[in-house]
Design a protein around this motif. Structure first.
Motif, PDB file in Angstrom:
ATOM      1  N   VAL A 101       0.910  -1.198   0.024  1.00  0.00           N
ATOM      2  CA  VAL A 101      -0.150   0.140  -0.075  1.00  0.00           C
ATOM      3  C   VAL A 101       0.884   1.349  -0.040  1.00  0.00           C
ATOM      4  O   VAL A 101       0.637   2.126  -0.704  1.00  0.00           O
ATOM      5  CB  VAL A 101      -0.698   0.024   1.311  1.00  0.00           C
ATOM      6  N   PHE A 102       2.147   1.289   0.882  1.00  0.00           N
ATOM      7  CA  PHE A 102       2.603   2.478   0.834  1.00  0.00           C
ATOM      8  C   PHE A 102       3.521   2.489  -0.428  1.00  0.00           C
ATOM      9  O   PHE A 102       3.794   3.802  -0.910  1.00  0.00           O
ATOM     10  CB  PHE A 102       3.941   2.170   1.928  1.00  0.00           C
ATOM     11  N   PHE A 103       3.909   1.503  -1.096  1.00  0.00           N
ATOM     12  CA  PHE A 103       4.435   1.308  -2.281  1.00  0.00           C
ATOM     13  C   PHE A 103       3.736   1.962  -3.347  1.00  0.00           C
ATOM     14  O   PHE A 103       4.034   2.842  -4.173  1.00  0.00           O
ATOM     15  CB  PHE A 103       4.965  -0.034  -2.654  1.00  0.00           C
ATOM     16  N   LEU A 104       2.336   1.738  -3.268  1.00  0.00           N
ATOM     17  CA  LEU A 104       1.440   2.047  -4.690  1.00  0.00           C
ATOM     18  C   LEU A 104       1.113   3.780  -4.285  1.00  0.00           C
ATOM     19  O   LEU A 104       1.248   4.463  -5.255  1.00  0.00           O
ATOM     20  CB  LEU A 104       0.122   1.504  -4.255  1.00  0.00           C
ATOM     21  N   GLN A 118       6.966   1.591 -15.269  1.00  0.00           N
ATOM     22  CA  GLN A 118       7.424   0.623 -14.249  1.00  0.00           C
ATOM     23  C   GLN A 118       6.462   0.235 -12.916  1.00  0.00           C
ATOM     24  O   GLN A 118       6.591  -0.858 -12.648  1.00  0.00           O
ATOM     25  CB  GLN A 118       8.456   1.803 -13.566  1.00  0.00           C
ATOM     26  N   LEU A 119       5.698   1.121 -12.978  1.00  0.00           N
ATOM     27  CA  LEU A 119       4.622   0.680 -11.824  1.00  0.00           C
ATOM     28  C   LEU A 119       3.486  -0.343 -12.542  1.00  0.00           C
ATOM     29  O   LEU A 119       3.393  -1.137 -11.680  1.00  0.00           O
ATOM     30  CB  LEU A 119       3.618   2.022 -11.676  1.00  0.00           C
ATOM     31  N   GLU A 120       3.206  -0.357 -13.680  1.00  0.00           N
ATOM     32  CA  GLU A 120       2.280  -1.309 -14.290  1.00  0.00           C
ATOM     33  C   GLU A 120       3.188  -2.765 -14.278  1.00  0.00           C
ATOM     34  O   GLU A 120       2.669  -3.795 -13.898  1.00  0.00           O
ATOM     35  CB  GLU A 120       2.102  -0.735 -15.720  1.00  0.00           C
ATOM     36  N   GLU A 121       4.455  -2.621 -14.462  1.00  0.00           N
ATOM     37  CA  GLU A 121       5.410  -3.967 -14.659  1.00  0.00           C
ATOM     38  C   GLU A 121       5.431  -4.348 -13.137  1.00  0.00           C
ATOM     39  O   GLU A 121       5.304  -5.651 -12.841  1.00  0.00           O
ATOM     40  CB  GLU A 121       6.708  -3.544 -15.080  1.00  0.00           C
ATOM     41  N   THR A 122       5.605  -3.688 -12.155  1.00  0.00           N
ATOM     42  CA  THR A 122       5.776  -4.163 -10.682  1.00  0.00           C
ATOM     43  C   THR A 122       4.191  -4.688 -10.209  1.00  0.00           C
ATOM     44  O   THR A 122       4.264  -5.751  -9.833  1.00  0.00           O
ATOM     45  CB  THR A 122       5.923  -3.193  -9.813  1.00  0.00           C
ATOM     46  N   ILE A 123       3.292  -4.204 -10.703  1.00  0.00           N
ATOM     47  CA  ILE A 123       2.008  -4.698 -10.296  1.00  0.00           C
ATOM     48  C   ILE A 123       1.455  -5.856 -10.773  1.00  0.00           C
ATOM     49  O   ILE A 123       0.869  -6.736 -10.484  1.00  0.00           O
ATOM     50  CB  ILE A 123       0.515  -3.512 -10.610  1.00  0.00           C
ATOM     51  N   ASN A 124       1.979  -6.067 -12.323  1.00  0.00           N
ATOM     52  CA  ASN A 124       1.604  -7.239 -13.057  1.00  0.00           C
ATOM     53  C   ASN A 124       2.905  -8.399 -12.536  1.00  0.00           C
ATOM     54  O   ASN A 124       2.509  -9.576 -13.033  1.00  0.00           O
ATOM     55  CB  ASN A 124       1.943  -7.108 -14.357  1.00  0.00           C
ATOM     56  N   ASP A 125       3.667  -8.240 -11.549  1.00  0.00           N
ATOM     57  CA  ASP A 125       4.713  -9.219 -11.199  1.00  0.00           C
ATOM     58  C   ASP A 125       3.990 -10.336 -10.517  1.00  0.00           C
ATOM     59  O   ASP A 125       3.181  -9.861  -9.562  1.00  0.00           O
ATOM     60  CB  ASP A 125       5.909  -8.523 -10.564  1.00  0.00           C
ATOM     61  N   LEU A 151      -6.651  -0.369  -5.133  1.00  0.00           N
ATOM     62  CA  LEU A 151      -5.605   0.499  -5.000  1.00  0.00           C
ATOM     63  C   LEU A 151      -4.899   0.842  -6.302  1.00  0.00           C
ATOM     64  O   LEU A 151      -4.472   1.774  -6.836  1.00  0.00           O
ATOM     65  CB  LEU A 151      -4.751   0.820  -3.648  1.00  0.00           C
ATOM     66  N   SER A 152      -4.429  -0.356  -6.842  1.00  0.00           N
ATOM     67  CA  SER A 152      -3.898  -0.551  -8.151  1.00  0.00           C
ATOM     68  C   SER A 152      -4.685  -0.170  -9.228  1.00  0.00           C
ATOM     69  O   SER A 152      -4.146   0.613 -10.024  1.00  0.00           O
ATOM     70  CB  SER A 152      -3.336  -1.987  -8.171  1.00  0.00           C
ATOM     71  N   PHE A 153      -5.964  -0.569  -9.222  1.00  0.00           N
ATOM     72  CA  PHE A 153      -6.916   0.127 -10.317  1.00  0.00           C
ATOM     73  C   PHE A 153      -7.057   1.501 -10.062  1.00  0.00           C
ATOM     74  O   PHE A 153      -6.708   2.267 -11.273  1.00  0.00           O
ATOM     75  CB  PHE A 153      -8.194  -0.745 -10.144  1.00  0.00           C
ATOM     76  N   LEU A 154      -7.125   2.087  -8.906  1.00  0.00           N
ATOM     77  CA  LEU A 154      -7.312   3.639  -8.688  1.00  0.00           C
ATOM     78  C   LEU A 154      -6.204   4.442  -9.294  1.00  0.00           C
ATOM     79  O   LEU A 154      -6.423   5.271 -10.132  1.00  0.00           O
ATOM     80  CB  LEU A 154      -7.621   3.921  -7.341  1.00  0.00           C
ATOM     81  N   GLN A 210     -16.263  -0.402 -15.943  1.00  0.00           N
ATOM     82  CA  GLN A 210     -16.878  -1.503 -15.351  1.00  0.00           C
ATOM     83  C   GLN A 210     -15.863  -2.045 -14.007  1.00  0.00           C
ATOM     84  O   GLN A 210     -16.202  -2.596 -13.299  1.00  0.00           O
ATOM     85  CB  GLN A 210     -16.220  -2.567 -16.432  1.00  0.00           C
ATOM     86  N   LYS A 211     -14.565  -1.524 -13.949  1.00  0.00           N
ATOM     87  CA  LYS A 211     -13.764  -1.735 -12.868  1.00  0.00           C
ATOM     88  C   LYS A 211     -14.364  -0.753 -11.418  1.00  0.00           C
ATOM     89  O   LYS A 211     -14.020  -0.999 -10.439  1.00  0.00           O
ATOM     90  CB  LYS A 211     -12.489  -1.425 -13.029  1.00  0.00           C
ATOM     91  N   LEU A 212     -15.005   0.309 -11.959  1.00  0.00           N
ATOM     92  CA  LEU A 212     -15.518   1.259 -10.968  1.00  0.00           C
ATOM     93  C   LEU A 212     -16.605   0.261 -10.176  1.00  0.00           C
ATOM     94  O   LEU A 212     -16.893   0.367  -8.626  1.00  0.00           O
ATOM     95  CB  LEU A 212     -16.051   2.317 -11.325  1.00  0.00           C
ATOM     96  N   LYS A 213     -17.327  -0.292 -10.921  1.00  0.00           N
ATOM     97  CA  LYS A 213     -18.576  -1.306 -10.331  1.00  0.00           C
ATOM     98  C   LYS A 213     -17.837  -2.325  -9.398  1.00  0.00           C
ATOM     99  O   LYS A 213     -18.115  -2.733  -8.316  1.00  0.00           O
ATOM    100  CB  LYS A 213     -19.371  -1.897 -11.221  1.00  0.00           C
TER     101      LYS A 213
END
Length: 514
Positions: free
Chosen positions: A268-271, A296-303, A315-318, A346-349
C-alpha cells in the motif's frame, strides 16, 4: 458508487473469494454437528442476496428479529477466524505474529527456554523486515522471562536486551513523530486546502521546520526514511512546491526499489508513493518521466510476486488508471484514450465497496475532460452532472467548482444560451460560498458572463485578451494548480486559432522537451 451504509456482515461476505467461502464452510462444519446450522444458513442467504434486506432474512425463518444482531456478530467473527487460519504463508507480519502467539503459549505452560528460542528467531525475522514495533514487543517479552531468573541465561544477556530495547524504542519514537507530522499536514490539507497566500506559506513552513528540525536523516532506517519523505512530500504539496513533491516522492519510490522485499511487505505504501510521484510529474508536465514511471508501476503490479488482495487490487486500479488518464490529458491524446472509459466504468463497479465517492467523482471528471477534449460535449456534460448533483462532496469543493466551470464551457460550445445563463447564476452562487475561491475561477466566470454581450466580430479579440490575462495568472504560484484541472488557456487558443483543443495540447506537448 461506494455505499458506506451497507451492512458490515453483508459487505464482508461479498468481499470473499470462492476459495475463502469454501474454506469458511469447511471451517464452520467443524464447529457444529451439521452444516445446516443457523449461522451457515444466514451466511448462505446473504451470499445469494444482491443487496442486504433484513426482511428476506426474517422471512426465511432462520431466526427471530431479537436474535439477529447476535447471530450476525457471531458469523462475522467466525469468518474472520476462518480467514486468519488460511492466511498465505508468505505474509511476513502474520508469520511473526503467529510465532509470538506460539511463544506466549509455551511461556504459559512454563516452557521458558522453548519460548525464548522462538522469540529470538522471531526477533531476527522482525528486524530483517524492519518490523521494529513487533521487534520491540518481542524484546519486552524476552525481558519479562529473563527478569524472573528462571533460565539462568549467560552473563551480559540483561545488558544486551536493555540496549536493544533502548534502540528500538528510539527508532519507533522517531517513526511515530514523523508519522504524526505527516498526518497533521494531511489534516491541514483537508481542512484548509493548498496555501493561497504568502502568510499561509510562512505558517506551514514554520510549522513544518519546528517539528522536523531535530531529526537526523543519516541515522534513519527504512521506516524512518519512509515517514521522513512522507512528511516532506505533504509539506511540498501544501505549499504547491511541485518540484519538492517530485523530489521526495522519487526518494520514497526509490527507497522501495532499493529494498524490494519491502514492496511485498508494504504494497500500500509502495502504491501510494508511486501515485504521488506520478501526480507530481503531472503537475510539472514532465511527460517522459511520467511515461517511464507509469510503465515501471504497471510492470511491478503485474509481477507474479506482487501481493494480491481486495484492498491492493482496488488501489492498483485507482492509481494506475487514474494516471493513465492523466497521461492522455497531458499529451492531448483524447481520442486515443476513449477505449479506457468502458474498462474504467466496469472496474469502478467491481471495486465500488473499496473506493470513496471523491475518487469515483474524480474519475468522472477526467472522463468528462476526455470527452470535452474530443469535442463530445453532451457526453462530457453527462459525467459532469454526476459530480454537480452529488451532495456528498462538501470536503472537495475544488472538484465541484471545476466540474461546474467545465460544464459551462461545454454548454457554451453547444450553443445552449438559455441554459448557460441559468447555469452561470447557479455557478456564481456556488463560487461565492466556496472557502478557497481563486482568481482563475473568478476570471472564468466574469469572462463567460461577458460573452453574450460581445458582438460576434469582437469575440476573437476578447479571447486574445483573456488568454493574456490567464497566462499572467498561470505564473502565480498560488494559481497555477487550477490550470491542471481546467486548461482554459488551451481552450482559448483553440478558439483564437480555430483549431481543436486536442491539436493545441498535442502541439504544446511536442514543443516541450520534458
Amino acid at each position: 458508487m461506494a455505499n458506506h451504509q451497507k451492512d458490515f456482515l453483508f459487505v464482508l461476505i461479498k468481499s470473499l473469494s470462492k476459495s475463502e467461502k469454501r474454506q469458511f464452510k469447511i471451517f464452520a462444519s467443524r464447529l457444529e454437528t451439521s452444516s445446516n446450522t443457523k449461522f451457515i444458513e444466514l451466511f448462505n442467504v446473504l451470499d445469494k442476496s444482491e443487496a442486504y434486506d433484513e426482511k428476506i432474512i426474517l422471512k426465511s425463518g432462520i431466526i427471530k428479529k431479537v436474535q439477529l444482531s447476535n447471530l450476525k456478530s457471531y458469523v462475522y467473527k467466525q469468518i474472520l477466524v476462518s480467514i486468519r487460519l488460511n492466511i498465505p504463508s508468505q505474509n511476513m507480519r502474520y508469520q511473526i505474529r503467529e510465532q509470538i502467539d506460539f511463544a506466549s503459549i509455551l511461556y504459559n505452560k512454563g516452557l521458558y527456554k522453548q519460548s525464548l528460542k522462538i522469540l529470538d528467531k522471531s526477533k531476527i525475522l522482525a528486524l530483517e523486515n524492519d518490523e521494529k514495533l513487533m521487534a520491540f514487543e518481542i524484546v519486552e517479552f524476552e525481558k519479562l522471562i529473563e527478569s524472573q531468573y528462571i533460565t539462568r541465561s549467560i552473563q551480559g544477556r540483561a545488558d544486551e536486551l536493555v540496549i536493544q530495547a533502548k534502540e528500538l524504542n528510539y527508532q519507533n519514537t522517531i517513526s511515530s513523530k514523523l508519522s504524526n507530522l505527516s498526518l497533521q499536514l494531511y489534516g491541514i490539507m483537508l481542512k484548509t486546502g493548498y496555501v493561497k497566500t504568502d502568510e499561509e506559506y510562512k505558517y506551514i513552513d514554520n510549522y513544518f521546520n519546528k517539528h522536523i528540525a531535530k531529526f537526523d536523516e543519516k541515522k534513519f532506517g527504512f521506516r524512518e526514511k519512509y515517514w521522513f519523505y512522507n512528511a516532506n512530500l505533504w509539506r511540498s504539496f501544501l505549499v504547491q512546491d511541485f518540484l519538492g513533491s517530485y523530489k521526495y516522492a522519487y526518494k520514497w519510490v526509490t527507497l522501495f526499489y532499493e529494498n524490494p522485499n519491502m514492496i511485498y511487505l508494504n504494497p500500500v505504501f509502495f502504491l501510494k508513493g508511486n501515485n504521488y510521484l506520478l501526480e507530481s510529474l503531472f503537475m510539472l508536465k514532465y511527460k517522459s518521466k511520467f511515461k517511464k514511471y507509469l510503465s515501471q508501476l504497471e510492470e511491478t503490479i503485474n509481477d507474479s510476486k506482487f501481493p494480491v488482495n481486495d484492498n491492493i487490487a482496488s488501489l492498483s486500479f485507482l492509481y494506475f488508471y487514474n494516471n493513465k488518464l492523466n497521461f492522455h490529458i497531458l499529451e492531448g491524446t483524447f481520442a486515443e484514450s476513449e477505449y479506457l472509459i468502458p474498462e474504467i466504468l466496469q472496474k469502478l463497479k467491481l471495486h465500488s465497496d473499496h473506493l470513496d465517492e471523491y475518487h469515483e467523482m474524480m474519475f468522472f471528471y477526467k472522463i468528462a475532460s476526455i470527452y470535452f477534449g474530443n469535442e463530445k460535449y453532451l457526453e462530457s456534460i453527462f459525467y459532469l452532472e454526476k459530480i454537480i448533483n452529488n451532495k456528498n462532496l462538501s470536503m472537495r469543493e475544488d472538484l465541484m467548482c471545476f466540474a461546474r466551470l467545465l460544464s459551462l464551457i461545454a454548454h457554451y460550445e453547444l450553443g445552449n444560451d438559455y441554459y448557460l445563463e441559468n447555469h452561470l447564476k447557479n455557478t456564481y452562487k456556488f463560487l461565492l460560498k466556496m472557502n478557497d475561491l481563486h482568481e482563475v475561477q473568478k476570471e472564468i466566470i466574469k469572462f463567460l458572463k461577458s460573452l453574450n454581450s460581445i458582438y460576434p466580430s469582437d469575440i476573437k479579440k476578447e479571447f486574445i485578451k483573456m488568454r493574456e490575462r490567464f497566462i499572467e495568472l498561470e505564473k502565480n504560484t498560488y494559481e497555477k494548480r487550477a490550470f491542471l484541472y481546467l486548461d482554459i488557456i488551451s481552450w482559448l487558443e483553440s478558439k483564437i486559432k480555430n483549431q481543436k483543443i486536442s491539436d493545441i495540447i498535442k502541439e504544446k506537448a511536442k514543443l516541450s522537451n520534458r
